[in-house]
Scaffold this active site. Structure first.
Site, mmCIF file in Angstrom:
data_model
loop_
_atom_site.group_PDB
_atom_site.id
_atom_site.type_symbol
_atom_site.label_atom_id
_atom_site.label_comp_id
_atom_site.label_asym_id
_atom_site.label_seq_id
_atom_site.Cartn_x
_atom_site.Cartn_y
_atom_site.Cartn_z
ATOM 1 N NE ARG A 23 53.193 34.185 32.877
ATOM 2 C CZ ARG A 23 52.974 35.402 33.359
ATOM 3 N NH1 ARG A 23 53.793 36.380 33.045
ATOM 4 N NH2 ARG A 23 51.946 35.636 34.153
ATOM 5 C CG HIS A 40 47.420 37.812 36.173
ATOM 6 N ND1 HIS A 40 47.836 36.847 35.301
ATOM 7 C CD2 HIS A 40 48.092 37.606 37.329
ATOM 8 C CE1 HIS A 40 48.731 36.084 35.915
ATOM 9 N NE2 HIS A 40 48.906 36.527 37.141
#
Lengths: 247, 610
Positions: free
Chosen positions: B258, B238
């Site tokens: 994000r 990740h």
């Protein structure tokens, strides 16, 4: 921060417990769970403790640190006085298994006894509902609960008075509040709240709210409104009179 | 003779995360008696850590979304080595599985018109992730748990499976041997079908977002029982894990940051994600910050910002910045959500409401207020796309009676998983595993137990107590071997791989295996984490070897698997999966298997979606 810190960890089983003292190196940003892990890896391989996520999301590593119920993974050493040993003990409202692990199975039995969610029929033909965000803000607060059982640990009804057979404790009052205030739920749990769940035992000392790592306003937002509902249902003189007349 | 307590069920589920619970619920609904075994307490599984959301093409926020778009996104993200049938089933059935959760009490965030809200996520063309702030996994797990406990499932908490049992002729799986944590006693569960739902392998790496219990038990138990593992080289790092302070290194920072408009910056303050956009995503990606921002705010005309490219690519871009000296002080890059104050009034409240756990996590563990300052982040081992090879429709492995679902099963994600697809995967395929296992149980009877296998498992488990305990004479501590293994895998079979390092890893794994044979466990059998760690080592060694061997054989770069010595994609490798099995000589074998050709109608879907 000093290079090393001392920890006094309560060790043993139901038969016999005593504090063992350990010294372990301390690094920047370290939490109590890191220290316990280091001690486990280097000095006490069979030291029992529970942990999973190490990020304050699973509620497994509950303990009493310097006497205060907290999650070990969210307690930074920098926030503790390290000139004296840090004491780490298991939570006290439940029977000890070994070292920092306690038998919390009672909680799972209690939850099973609470009447489950029962939704109203779907609002639309596609089987879905329309729910407004403002109607679920409160329920979402309750559903943040990570079941660390710290609230159960500090509740004097359970901890001091051992009323485990008559009172479900703050965790499950929050659970019931989450069901009762769920906009889709149609079940009625007021009778149980009054009797089997023992809501009357709570005398709103708010200890549970103080220790909640998820900052759920347990007493104000969950327990008091439930108490009010119980009072409205069973003790409102006007309502009682009306009920009598109906009969 | 070993002493043990015995239980019998039609269907036995190993693991009580999202997949295990969903499977158990379905098996029970199918009329089977169901037992569930979990290593931890119920409700503590790693699913609680899932933050971003459940990917399902409900089309509530953007009505252009449907299963075809979701299917194409999943295949593109997986670089077309996915099992296309699984991806198809997943995309088609996910919406129904989500609606079902709502009927069971889940309380998802809402749209303005009262429907389930969906958010943007990497690799998903439209806002698709059903969520509750950034604690979706907890909501899902709790919903399944609270519904599941009323479905007649018997839960055995804090029990660990040490071996799968086969019937007398060695063909079918007929039960498991377990040790219970509290007392350290053995238990034998006899069942007609076994469903593995044991989750991931993150603990094979030093920097990971995974819990202690993610030690690849299911992968390794299945392998030992003769099941095929597939594509073990594909491990997702990740892109955003915490990097500071040291003790929290690896803890996940949700992609939701994000999705809500967070941007990645290097030490020069440059939004480096704009510097390299893969060709197959160019037409879907914004080419300026303004367009990217508009996308995160729901502008249907805008294309997604490069921060929302797939995880494999994003992680590599971050590694590039760090390697080339443009990293942050603690060896990461900056992730900034505080900047949105330039765009929206009341941004502090907005961030706290959308990302409450992230706010909490940084405030408490790093002393950083994410509404005011940027976070430091870097890649962390997160998810394994590879795993137990199962049939797409039934989730049964090549060993009759042995099913798998969730992270320990494989196929749907190909070379890279899209965020949000794991929660939907475990609902959709977990449900199917439960359904087909119950069906299998209905058509088969309980098989006799082979006492010799039980005896052997118990003996193996108890061995470490009886060994030499003197470190001078070679006695080993299980914790040090585990930590050495994690470092070895981190540095040699990590994000950027090359042949020499992986060969080295394989040699060292053999040495670690020898050391594991000398592990001594102190204390008694009651709640002994040292003993537990010693038992975990077997699984960690097996899966680490499988990962390294598979990775060595894939001489190309695809998705999450990046080879410095073979940096390009290779068409031949793009048409095959890697199968890992235990050979008749007991040694691990890896061979490649051609991917079955996609039917015309699915090819047409992919073409249509561009």
């Amino acid at each position: 921060m000093s290079d090393k810190a001392s920890f006094k960890i309560l060790r043993g089983t139901k038969q016999e417990v005593k504090f063992e003292q350990y010294e372990t190196p301390v690094s920047e940003g370290m939490v109590v769970l890191d220290a316990v892990h280091q001690i486990q890896a280097e000095q006490a391989p069979d030291l029992a403790c529970r942990w999973n996520c190490k990020a304050g999301k699973c509620g497994s590593c509950s303990a009493e640190i310097n006497g205060i119920p907290r999650l070990m993974c969210m307690t930074r050493l920098a926030d503790l006085p390290l000139h004296k040993p840090v004491s780490v003990e298991p939570i006290k409202a439940f029977p000890l298994i070994k070292d920092l692990a306690t038998d919390v199975s009672w909680n799972f039995h209690v939850k099973k006894k609470i009447k489950p969610f029962k939704p109203r029929p779907p609002d639309t033909a596609d089987g879905t509902w329309r729910i407004w965000q403002e109607d679920i803000d409160r329920v979402q607060e309750f559903r943040k609960c990570i079941e660390c059982f710290l609230c159960q640990d500090v509740c004097h009804v359970l901890r001091e008075h051992q009323k485990h057979d008559e009172f479900i404790g703050p965790r499950f009052l929050v659970h019931v509040a989450g069901l009762e205030m769920h906009p889709l739920d149609t079940e009625d749990r007021l009778e149980e709240l009054k009797k089997a769940y023992g809501i009357g035992f709570c005398n709103i000392t708010k200890c549970c709210t103080t220790v909640c790592p998820e900052e759920i306003a347990i007493t104000d937002n969950a327990i008091i409104p439930l108490k009010e509902r119980v009072v409205d249902q069973f003790y409102d003189p006007l309502a009682m009179l009306l009920r009598k007349l109906k009969k | 003779m070993v002493d043990y307590q015995k239980f019998e069920y039609d269907v036995l589920v190993i693991g009580a995360g999202g997949a295990g619970l969903r499977a158990a619920i379905e098996a029970s609904a199918g009329g089977a008696s169901v037992g569930m075994i979990c290593k931890c307490l119920l409700g503590k599984a790693h699913t609680v850590m899932a933050e971003g959301g459940i990917a399902a093409a409900l089309g509530n926020v953007d009505d252009r979304d449907n299963w075809k778009v979701h299917f194409s996104d999943t295949m593109r993200g997986g670089q077309y080595v996915n099992n296309w049938r699984m991806a198809e089933i997943h995309a088609k059935e996910a919406p129904e599985r989500v609606r079902e959760l709502e009927a069971w009490g889940a309380v998802f965030d809402r749209t303005k018109d009262g429907r389930i809200l969906q958010r943007n996520f990497g690799g998903h063309k439209y806002p698709r992730l059903v969520h509750v702030g950034d604690r979706t996994g907890l909501e899902m797990l709790r919903t399944l748990q609270d519904y599941g406990i009323h479905q007649g499932i018997e839960v055995h908490m804090e029990c660990t499976v040490i071996r799968l049992l086969k019937d007398s002729d060695g063909s079918r799986v007929c039960g498991v041997v377990v040790y219970d944590r509290e007392k350290g006693r053995f238990q034998v569960f006899q069942s007609k079908a076994v469903i593995l739902a044991t989750g991931g392998i993150g603990q094979a790496y030093e920097i990971t977002s995974n819990s202690w219990d993610c030690t690849g038990d299911g992968h390794s138990l299945a392998y030992e029982a003769g099941a095929e593992l597939i594509d073990m080289e594909f491990i997702q790092f990740h892109p955003t894990g915490m990097v500071w302070p040291p003790s929290v290194k690896g803890i996940l920072v949700t992609e939701g940051v994000r999705g809500e408009g967070g941007i990645l910056l290097n030490s020069e303050g440059r939004r480096f994600m704009f510097d390299e956009i893969p060709d197959n995503y160019k037409h879907q990606t914004a080419d300026n910050p303004e367009e990217g921002w508009r996308y995160t705010q729901g502008d249907k005309e805008a294309r997604r910002p490069p921060e929302l490219l797939t995880r494999d690519h994003t992680a590599r871009c971050i590694v590039r910045e760090i390697k080339e000296g443009r990293g942050s002080p603690h060896g990461g890059v900056y992730l900034d959500i505080a900047w949105i104050k330039e765009k929206i009034a009341n941004s502090e409240e907005h961030i706290k409401r959308k990302l409450p756990s992230m706010y909490h996590q940084f405030k408490q563990l790093a002393g950083i207020d994410i509404t005011k300052e940027p976070m430091e982040v870097g890649p962390t081992t997160h998810y394994i796309m590879g795993g137990i090879h199962v049939d797409a429709d039934s989730q049964m492995s090549n060993v009759p009676g042995l099913f798998a679902c969730g992270e320990c099963a494989a196929g749907i994600n190909g070379a890279n998983r899209l965020g949000g697809n794991s929660l939907s995967d475990l609902l959709v395929l977990g449900k199917r595993a439960g359904e087909y296992a119950a069906k299998f149980a209905g058509e088969n009877s309980l098989d006799g137990l082979d006492e010799a296998q039980i005896e052997a498992a118990a003996e193996m488990a108890l061995e470490p107590f009886g060994r030499n305990d003197d470190p001078q004479k070679g006695a080993e501590n299980p914790y040090s071997i585990q930590s050495d293994l994690q470092k070895l895998m981190q540095h040699n079979v990590g994000i950027v791989r090359k042949e020499g390092e992986m060969q080295h890893a394989l040699e060292e794994l053999e040495r670690l295996g020898e050391r594991a044979g000398r592990v001594h466990v102190a204390g008694n059998r009651e709640f002994n984490p040292g003993w537990h760690t010693a038992l975990d080592l077997t699984h960690l060694l097996t899966i680490s070897e499988a990962i390294a061997r598979s990775a060595l054989d894939r001489k190309e770069s695809r998705g999450a698997h990046f080879r410095e010595d073979f940096p390009e994609k290779n068409t031949d490798f793009g048409q095959c999966n890697h199968i890992t099995v235990k050979g008749p000589d007991g040694k691990m074998r890896v061979h490649s298997k051609p991917i079955q050709e996609m039917p015309e109608e699915l090819k047409a879907v992919i073409k249509e979606m561009g």
